[in-house]
Scaffold this motif. Structure first.
Motif, PDB file in Angstrom:
ATOM      1  N   PHE A  44       1.920   8.002  -0.093  1.00 55.47           N
ATOM      2  CA  PHE A  44       2.809   8.158  -1.231  1.00 55.47           C
ATOM      3  C   PHE A  44       3.669   8.831  -0.830  1.00 55.47           C
ATOM      4  O   PHE A  44       3.698  10.262  -0.375  1.00 55.47           O
ATOM      5  N   PHE A  45       4.689   8.672  -0.607  1.00 55.65           N
ATOM      6  CA  PHE A  45       6.312   9.826  -0.970  1.00 55.65           C
ATOM      7  C   PHE A  45       6.249  10.069  -2.061  1.00 55.65           C
ATOM      8  O   PHE A  45       7.222   9.606  -2.653  1.00 55.65           O
ATOM      9  N   LEU A  46       6.256  11.511  -1.282  1.00 52.32           N
ATOM     10  CA  LEU A  46       6.537  12.376  -2.668  1.00 52.32           C
ATOM     11  C   LEU A  46       7.505  13.968  -2.601  1.00 52.32           C
ATOM     12  O   LEU A  46       7.530  14.537  -1.353  1.00 52.32           O
ATOM     13  N   HIS A  47       7.990  13.975  -3.159  1.00 50.46           N
ATOM     14  CA  HIS A  47       8.383  15.748  -3.334  1.00 50.46           C
ATOM     15  C   HIS A  47       7.329  16.744  -3.174  1.00 50.46           C
ATOM     16  O   HIS A  47       6.601  16.867  -4.905  1.00 50.46           O
ATOM     17  N   LYS A  48       7.500  18.027  -2.545  1.00 50.09           N
ATOM     18  CA  LYS A  48       6.803  18.658  -2.712  1.00 50.09           C
ATOM     19  C   LYS A  48       6.850  19.777  -4.382  1.00 50.09           C
ATOM     20  O   LYS A  48       5.479  20.281  -4.466  1.00 50.09           O
ATOM     21  N   PHE A  49       6.996  20.165  -4.780  1.00 54.16           N
ATOM     22  CA  PHE A  49       7.707  21.028  -5.531  1.00 54.16           C
ATOM     23  C   PHE A  49       6.080  20.629  -7.446  1.00 54.16           C
ATOM     24  O   PHE A  49       5.858  21.634  -7.233  1.00 54.16           O
ATOM     25  N   PRO A  50       6.261  19.444  -7.233  1.00 58.97           N
ATOM     26  CA  PRO A  50       6.268  18.920  -8.543  1.00 58.97           C
ATOM     27  C   PRO A  50       4.414  19.565  -8.240  1.00 58.97           C
ATOM     28  O   PRO A  50       3.701  19.796  -9.303  1.00 58.97           O
ATOM     29  N   LEU A  51       4.268  18.435  -6.927  1.00 60.92           N
ATOM     30  CA  LEU A  51       2.794  19.164  -6.044  1.00 60.92           C
ATOM     31  C   LEU A  51       1.886  20.435  -6.549  1.00 60.92           C
ATOM     32  O   LEU A  51       1.212  21.252  -6.474  1.00 60.92           O
ATOM     33  N   LEU A  52       3.590  21.421  -5.648  1.00 57.03           N
ATOM     34  CA  LEU A  52       2.769  22.769  -5.406  1.00 57.03           C
ATOM     35  C   LEU A  52       2.769  23.851  -6.755  1.00 57.03           C
ATOM     36  O   LEU A  52       1.451  24.497  -6.540  1.00 57.03           O
ATOM     37  N   SER A  53       3.630  23.068  -7.673  1.00 56.89           N
ATOM     38  CA  SER A  53       3.180  23.732  -9.240  1.00 56.89           C
ATOM     39  C   SER A  53       1.955  23.518 -10.360  1.00 56.89           C
ATOM     40  O   SER A  53       1.283  23.749 -10.893  1.00 56.89           O
ATOM     41  N   GLN A  99       0.925  -1.057  -0.313  1.00 62.03           N
ATOM     42  CA  GLN A  99       0.245   0.113   0.204  1.00 62.03           C
ATOM     43  C   GLN A  99       0.725   1.316   0.369  1.00 62.03           C
ATOM     44  O   GLN A  99       0.013   2.512   0.461  1.00 62.03           O
ATOM     45  N   THR A 100       2.278   1.135  -0.174  1.00 64.04           N
ATOM     46  CA  THR A 100       2.886   2.304   0.059  1.00 64.04           C
ATOM     47  C   THR A 100       3.463   2.913  -1.527  1.00 64.04           C
ATOM     48  O   THR A 100       3.954   1.582  -2.146  1.00 64.04           O
ATOM     49  N   TRP A 101       3.362   3.639  -2.190  1.00 64.96           N
ATOM     50  CA  TRP A 101       4.444   4.491  -3.445  1.00 64.96           C
ATOM     51  C   TRP A 101       5.333   5.765  -3.103  1.00 64.96           C
ATOM     52  O   TRP A 101       5.676   5.953  -2.346  1.00 64.96           O
ATOM     53  N   ASN A 102       6.329   4.915  -3.551  1.00 63.10           N
ATOM     54  CA  ASN A 102       8.291   5.917  -3.308  1.00 63.10           C
ATOM     55  C   ASN A 102       8.283   6.080  -5.388  1.00 63.10           C
ATOM     56  O   ASN A 102       8.331   5.695  -5.869  1.00 63.10           O
ATOM     57  N   CYS A 103       8.209   7.395  -4.781  1.00 61.14           N
ATOM     58  CA  CYS A 103       9.363   7.861  -6.079  1.00 61.14           C
ATOM     59  C   CYS A 103      10.532   8.424  -6.176  1.00 61.14           C
ATOM     60  O   CYS A 103      11.083   8.142  -5.071  1.00 61.14           O
ATOM     61  N   ASP A 105       8.888  19.547  15.494  1.00 63.85           N
ATOM     62  CA  ASP A 105       9.860  18.572  15.299  1.00 63.85           C
ATOM     63  C   ASP A 105      10.672  18.290  13.719  1.00 63.85           C
ATOM     64  O   ASP A 105      11.949  17.343  13.719  1.00 63.85           O
ATOM     65  N   GLY A 106      10.839  18.846  12.981  1.00 63.49           N
ATOM     66  CA  GLY A 106      11.460  18.987  11.636  1.00 63.49           C
ATOM     67  C   GLY A 106      11.165  17.532  10.541  1.00 63.49           C
ATOM     68  O   GLY A 106      11.736  17.528   9.666  1.00 63.49           O
ATOM     69  N   SER A 107      10.221  17.324  10.719  1.00 61.70           N
ATOM     70  CA  SER A 107       9.579  15.683  10.288  1.00 61.70           C
ATOM     71  C   SER A 107       8.892  15.820   9.022  1.00 61.70           C
ATOM     72  O   SER A 107       8.324  17.144   8.698  1.00 61.70           O
ATOM     73  N   ASN A 108       8.866  15.222   8.321  1.00 66.29           N
ATOM     74  CA  ASN A 108       7.923  15.494   7.145  1.00 66.29           C
ATOM     75  C   ASN A 108       6.581  15.687   6.736  1.00 66.29           C
ATOM     76  O   ASN A 108       6.176  15.568   7.988  1.00 66.29           O
ATOM     77  N   PRO A 145      14.486  13.738  -3.227  1.00 63.68           N
ATOM     78  CA  PRO A 145      14.408  13.137  -1.639  1.00 63.68           C
ATOM     79  C   PRO A 145      12.787  13.541  -1.443  1.00 63.68           C
ATOM     80  O   PRO A 145      12.288  14.242  -1.840  1.00 63.68           O
ATOM     81  N   SER A 146      11.834  12.365  -0.591  1.00 62.05           N
ATOM     82  CA  SER A 146      11.124  12.844  -0.561  1.00 62.05           C
ATOM     83  C   SER A 146       9.944  13.544   0.638  1.00 62.05           C
ATOM     84  O   SER A 146      11.135  13.004   1.755  1.00 62.05           O
TER      85      SER A 146
END
Length: 589
Positions: free
Chosen positions: A39-48, A18-22, A64-67, A27-28
């Protein structure tokens, strides 16, 4: 089927359960959870591309600086659709088809993927493809079917109404063009439907030539709420009522198997056991479907064939439909009972307290409704009270009544063998048809004879009252002969049958004697009588013609003698035959 390819990159995702990795190398830093899938993704493609994701990511705080972790449980289409959306944001190749364009369009709307977040964004792309889908019948059907998965969003975006409007316009267009497949579209996929059997005929073997019914099968694949909206739109756009009825019957025959055959007592047994034969839907669902379809049938008389109305009534009885539904069907059938067939009237009795094999009360109500419509119109044109010159004018008005009389007499003969059929019910059904509607009483006599044979325990007074339904004056020669030898009949009926038969013979003799006298007193040819003539002179030979007529009269007198002989034979076994010599054994004057 139409499709659209978006993106150019190869697949950049790897799935593990049940996990999708880019796997693009970035980095995710964002985890998006859609249902049970992460879904473990990078935010910039989504933000655009997505206004909603941009806002959610911006609002997310993590001391705590987590994702960033986002929970998106309300994405239209769920994780499968979000997977396609994610690939679109990353520029990975995806294929948009009629089967997924609706969910993609709804998801794009939900995620705010408009032109403010990149030119050629997903809303614009899917909207353009939807317009292409609407130009194709089969693709529109597929798109409409998928609307149920994202119902609320599809309704808000008017995708459902646009699909329905497109289908209605195509169905009402030229039937010979069918519009299933527009220019350049492959029609082979349509023929790959499930080859279900309809009335023993495989849909694979149906005629390839389109006709008025080319759209029936496709619409029958829709769920009832969508089908109902499509059929109402088609009707509103001017489709012929006959075609609307054809589609409705096709639809109900698909989901209620008993509509494909004559009802039997096995249907009753299966319902009593809580099941329905050869059906994947429950009895309650079938009942709800039948009542909905009944509300869609056009009210115009004669548009729905009586055969299907009677099958609907039978199915409604078996499925215990609402009283208002059954009453509506009975009135519709009654208004066009003259178009019905005997086999469809034989509705099994499905009541909990079963007295008779067939539902006699239902047929009685149908006849009563028919008579309420036609009796007022035909009473004034009864052949018993109109003048000879007006008989032809009244024929058309009497025709439905006569047809129904023959139908009911045949029905009575079928149900008469039921030993549980009470005499009053039989009498009520037979007497519901007025005497003037029956040119002959032969069929009624046959039904009564069958009943007497199946119910030998009737006492004499009951037989006497029962046989008053027969008008002996309207029995044919064959029926009169049979009645004269029928020991099941009361003596009065036998005497009447013999009396009227001799009366006919005497009338025939008198008419021939009258013709003979006219020939002897006139040298002119009369009518087209095939009488002998003198040696080719064209003149009648009165002597020879009168002799032939006397021979014919002699034969008729012999027939009268035969009748007297039959009476004398019967008088030896019937105590009351002493009345007969006074009536019949006088010499012909």
């Amino acid at each position: 089927m139409a499709f659209m390819r978006l993106g150019s990159k190869s697949d950049a995702f790897h799935r593990e359960g049940q996990t999708w990795n880019c796997t693009t190398g970035l980095p995710s830093d964002v985890t998006v959870k859609v249902g049970e899938t992460s879904f473990f993704l990078h935010k910039f493609p989504l933000l655009s591309r997505s206004g909603l994701l941009k806002k959610l990511i911006a609002d997310f705080t993590n001391e705590d600086g987590s994702n960033c972790v986002l929970q998106l449980d309300d994405v239209p289409g769920g994780d499968k659709t979000f997977e396609l959306v994610t690939k679109f944001c990353y520029g990975v190749k995806i294929e948009v088809t009629a089967s997924n364009v609706v969910s993609l369009r709804c998801a794009a709307e939900h995620l705010q993927m408009n032109e403010n977040y990149g030119e050629g964004n997903l809303i614009a792309r899917t909207e353009a493809f939807l317009n292409e889908v609407f130009s194709n019948w089969s693709d529109t059907i597929k798109a409409l079917q998928t609307c149920e998965e994202v119902k609320s969003c599809a309704e808000e975006l008017h995708i459902v109404s646009r699909c329905i409007d497109s289908l209605a316009i195509k169905a009402c267009s030229n039937p010979n063009m069918s519009n299933r497949h527009v220019e350049g579209q492959d029609c082979s996929k349509y023929s790959a439907q499930d080859p279900a059997l309809w009335n023993g005929i495989s849909s694979e073997n149906k005629s390839p030539h389109p006709g008025d019914d080319w759209w029936y099968e496709d619409l029958s694949s829709l769920i009832l709420p969508l089908y109902k909206r499509v059929i109402l739109s088609i009707e509103a756009k001017g489709m012929k009522p006959e075609n609307v009825v054809g589609s409705l019957i096709y639809y109900i025959r698909r989901f209620i198997p008993m509509m494909n055959r004559q009802a039997s007592f096995n249907d009753k047994n299966s319902v009593n056991q809580g099941t329905t034969t050869n059906s994947s839907i429950s009895e309650a669902d079938q009942r709800a479907l039948l009542e909905e379809i009944m509300g869609l049938l056009p009210n115009k008389k004669g548009v729905t064939p009586s055969k299907y109305l009677l099958r609907l009534l039978c199915a409604a009885t078996i499925l215990h439909a609402s009283p208002s539904c059954i009453e509506n069907l009975e009135k519709r059938i009654g208004s066009q009972l003259d178009q019905a067939e005997l086999v469809d009237l034989l509705i099994p009795n499905m009541g909990y307290s079963v007295e008779t094999l067939y539902d006699i009360d239902c047929i009685q109500r149908i006849i009563d409704h028919f008579m309420s419509i036609y009796q007022a119109a035909t009473a004034s044109t009864s052949p018993c009270i109109i003048e000879e010159g007006s008989l032809i004018a009244g024929t058309d008005a009497l025709a439905p009544m006569t047809i129904v009389a023959n139908l009911i007499d045949a029905y009575l003969a079928e149900v008469a063998v039921d030993v549980n059929l009470k005499l009053p019910k039989f009498q009520a059904l037979a007497s519901a048809i007025p005497d003037y509607a029956r040119p002959l009483d032969d069929a009624l006599y046959h039904a009564i004879d069958v009943y007497l044979k199946a119910h030998p325990w009737l006492i004499d007074s009951e037989r006497e009252q029962f046989c008053r339904l027969i008008n002996c004056q309207k029995l044919s020669l064959e029926a009169s002969t049979h009645a004269a030898q029928n020991e099941r009949l009361p003596l009065r009926v036998i005497v009447q049958a013999l009396f009227f038969e001799q009366l006919r013979l005497r009338t025939s003799i008198s008419s021939w004697l009258y013709v003979s006298a006219n020939i002897e007193n006139s040298g002119n040819p009369i009518g087209n009588l095939d009488l002998p003539r003198n040696n080719g002179s064209g003149q009648l030979d009165p002597t020879q013609g009168a002799g032939n007529l006397r021979d014919l009269v002699s034969e008729l007198e012999k027939e009268c003698s035969c009748i007297r002989s039959e009476i004398q034979k019967l008088s030896k076994t019937k105590k009351s035959w002493s009345i007969i010599p006074k009536i019949f054994c006088r010499k012909n004057s």
